[in-house]
Design a protein around this motif. Structure first.
Motif, PDB file in Angstrom:
ATOM      1  N   LEU A 283       5.586   5.563  -2.683  1.00  0.00           N
ATOM      2  CA  LEU A 283       6.823   4.820  -2.502  1.00  0.00           C
ATOM      3  C   LEU A 283       7.174   4.079  -3.788  1.00  0.00           C
ATOM      4  O   LEU A 283       6.362   3.311  -4.308  1.00  0.00           O
TER       5      LEU A 283
ATOM      6  N   PHE B 137       2.438  11.293   9.253  1.00  0.00           N
ATOM      7  CA  PHE B 137       1.276  10.582   8.729  1.00  0.00           C
ATOM      8  C   PHE B 137       0.452  10.028   9.893  1.00  0.00           C
ATOM      9  O   PHE B 137       1.005   9.676  10.944  1.00  0.00           O
TER      10      PHE B 137
ATOM     11  N   PRO C 254       0.852  -1.204   0.000  1.00  0.00           N
ATOM     12  CA  PRO C 254       0.000   0.000   0.000  1.00  0.00           C
ATOM     13  C   PRO C 254       0.882   1.247   0.000  1.00  0.00           C
ATOM     14  O   PRO C 254       1.094   1.900   1.026  1.00  0.00           O
ATOM     15  N   ALA C 255       1.395   1.579  -1.185  1.00  0.00           N
ATOM     16  CA  ALA C 255       2.521   2.512  -1.316  1.00  0.00           C
ATOM     17  C   ALA C 255       2.129   3.980  -1.368  1.00  0.00           C
ATOM     18  O   ALA C 255       2.993   4.841  -1.503  1.00  0.00           O
ATOM     19  N   ARG C 256       0.838   4.283  -1.287  1.00  0.00           N
ATOM     20  CA  ARG C 256       0.400   5.680  -1.332  1.00  0.00           C
ATOM     21  C   ARG C 256       0.081   6.155   0.087  1.00  0.00           C
ATOM     22  O   ARG C 256      -0.752   5.571   0.773  1.00  0.00           O
ATOM     23  N   LEU C 257       0.766   7.214   0.510  1.00  0.00           N
ATOM     24  CA  LEU C 257       0.598   7.767   1.853  1.00  0.00           C
ATOM     25  C   LEU C 257       0.191   9.230   1.769  1.00  0.00           C
ATOM     26  O   LEU C 257       0.724   9.988   0.952  1.00  0.00           O
TER      27      LEU C 257
ATOM     28  N   GLU D 148       1.361  14.204  -0.558  1.00  0.00           N
ATOM     29  CA  GLU D 148       1.174  12.795  -0.880  1.00  0.00           C
ATOM     30  C   GLU D 148       2.522  12.161  -1.206  1.00  0.00           C
ATOM     31  O   GLU D 148       3.323  12.727  -1.945  1.00  0.00           O
TER      32      GLU D 148
ATOM     33  N   LEU E 174       2.666   0.606   7.469  1.00  0.00           N
ATOM     34  CA  LEU E 174       2.255   0.893   6.099  1.00  0.00           C
ATOM     35  C   LEU E 174       0.889   0.262   5.793  1.00  0.00           C
ATOM     36  O   LEU E 174       0.041   0.871   5.143  1.00  0.00           O
ATOM     37  N   ASP E 175       0.675  -0.968   6.270  1.00  0.00           N
ATOM     38  CA  ASP E 175      -0.623  -1.622   6.078  1.00  0.00           C
ATOM     39  C   ASP E 175      -1.752  -0.805   6.696  1.00  0.00           C
ATOM     40  O   ASP E 175      -2.865  -0.762   6.167  1.00  0.00           O
TER      41      ASP E 175
ATOM     42  N   GLY F  83      -1.292   3.160   4.660  1.00  0.00           N
ATOM     43  CA  GLY F  83      -1.131   3.282   3.214  1.00  0.00           C
ATOM     44  C   GLY F  83      -2.358   2.873   2.424  1.00  0.00           C
ATOM     45  O   GLY F  83      -3.245   2.174   2.924  1.00  0.00           O
ATOM     46  N   GLN F  84      -2.408   3.319   1.178  1.00  0.00           N
ATOM     47  CA  GLN F  84      -3.465   2.945   0.248  1.00  0.00           C
ATOM     48  C   GLN F  84      -2.846   2.299  -0.995  1.00  0.00           C
ATOM     49  O   GLN F  84      -1.690   2.538  -1.323  1.00  0.00           O
TER      50      GLN F  84
END
Length: 341
Positions: A83, A110, A65-68, A80, A142-143, A146-147
């Motif tokens: 990763l 975050f 889920p690499a979008r933070l 934004e 991250l889980d 993240g999205q």
């Protein structure tokens, strides 16, 4: 060869926005690369085109889920992170949006501050090197925060995150899914294995560079993005033995293809290896090991379209894509499949 040679017209409504309910129920265009002959099937019919002794090569990478979404410290401005790849344990290469004011030393938090980051370098590409700070395991944080980083042409919200993972995904690290593998179910893979088809696994962590357009007119001037790959001895041996015994090496996806063609020597033999590949496959590339390819339909003027044109022949691909548009196939990541044999 010019980039514009790989352009085709695609109606926007043919870009698949959602995965279908049955993974193996997508359509399958079968292209004979020698004759140019085309057949229209359903993906689960892929069994009819496989033979005992063949080897199916799957990429077992798993999308993170690499979008933070965070805020700058101390201004609170929204920012934004995307990763791209891990450089060291807690240092990642990332894309920032907006990025112009995220200079070296910029700090971001975050969630409720359970994850923080600091920009430690600005790269020539405009991407940043960022160091993360957190308690516990980074993957767990991250889980939680993240999205899923869906491709930019998908505008619908994905209800089930697992539909952007293959059923055999295992090794975390991708910023995008190896989408040719999304059509397989565990049941279909078991049926294929029971036919006497060998199944081997490699890993390539897909970067978002796979979605970037080729911006130069001359294809040969394009610089390919780098992606991490690995293949162990067990799976290299499975593939080598299949090849030695006359079986076809059937790559599932352009990602698997890039690994196989990176690692294979001039005799088409693999060895255990890991590293980063920048291999760029475009006509008239001579394949060393890959015989057939299962793939989706790719963006106009993309490096992926150039790769499949290398294997099937550009005229065959031009014709196949023309027919796919006429027949209303679904395109790109959640779309239908093609088998080049």
């Amino acid at each position: 060869m010019k980039t514009r040679d790989f352009y085709y017209e695609l109606p926007e409504e043919l870009i698949a926005q959602d995965p279908i309910s049955d993974r193996s129920g997508s359509r399958l265009l079968v292209l004979d690369k020698k004759t140019g002959n085309i057949e229209h099937k359903i993906f689960k019919n892929i069994k009819d085109y496989l033979k005992k002794g063949d080897c199916l090569v799957l990429n077992n990478t798993r999308v993170i889920p690499a979008r933070l979404f965070g805020t700058k410290i101390p201004t609170g401005a929204k920012i934004e992170f995307l990763l791209l790849k891990r450089v060291e344990k807690d240092i990642w290469e990332v894309i920032l949006r907006p990025g112009r004011r995220a200079l070296k030393g910029c700090e971001v938090e975050f969630g409720d501050g359970e994850l923080k980051a600091k920009v430690i370098d600005v790269l020539d590409s405009g991407n940043r090197l960022v160091e993360f700070y957190y308690d516990g395991l980074f993957e767990n944080v991250l889980d939680k925060l993240g999205q899923m980083p869906l491709p930019p042409y998908i505008t619908h919200k994905l209800e089930d995150k697992e539909r952007y993972q293959t059923v055999y995904s295992k090794i975390k690290g991708s910023a995008a899914a190896p989408t040719a593998g999304l059509h397989f179910t565990n049941e279909l893979l078991e049926e294929i294995k029971n036919m006497g088809v060998n199944i081997a696994y490699i890993t390539l962590h897909v970067g978002l560079g796979t979605f970037r357009p080729v911006k130069v007119d001359d294809v040969t001037k394009h610089k390919m993005h780098s992606e991490y790959y690995s293949i162990d001895k067990e799976n290299a041996d499975i593939i080598n033995n299949a090849k030695r015994n006359g079986g076809r090496i059937i790559s599932v996806g352009t990602t698997s293809t890039r690994v196989l063609e990176t690692v294979a020597d001039q005799d088409g033999i693999l060895k255990e290896e890991c590293g980063n590949t920048e291999i760029f496959i475009y006509p008239p590339y001579k394949f060393k090991i890959v015989d057939c390819l299962i793939t989706n339909f790719h963006l106009p003027e993309s490096t992926l379209l150039m790769l499949v044109s290398s294997l099937a022949g550009k005229e065959n691909i031009d014709n196949a894509y023309k027919i796919a548009v006429e027949e209303r196939y679904r395109f790109f990541s959640f779309g239908d499949a093609m088998f080049i044999c």
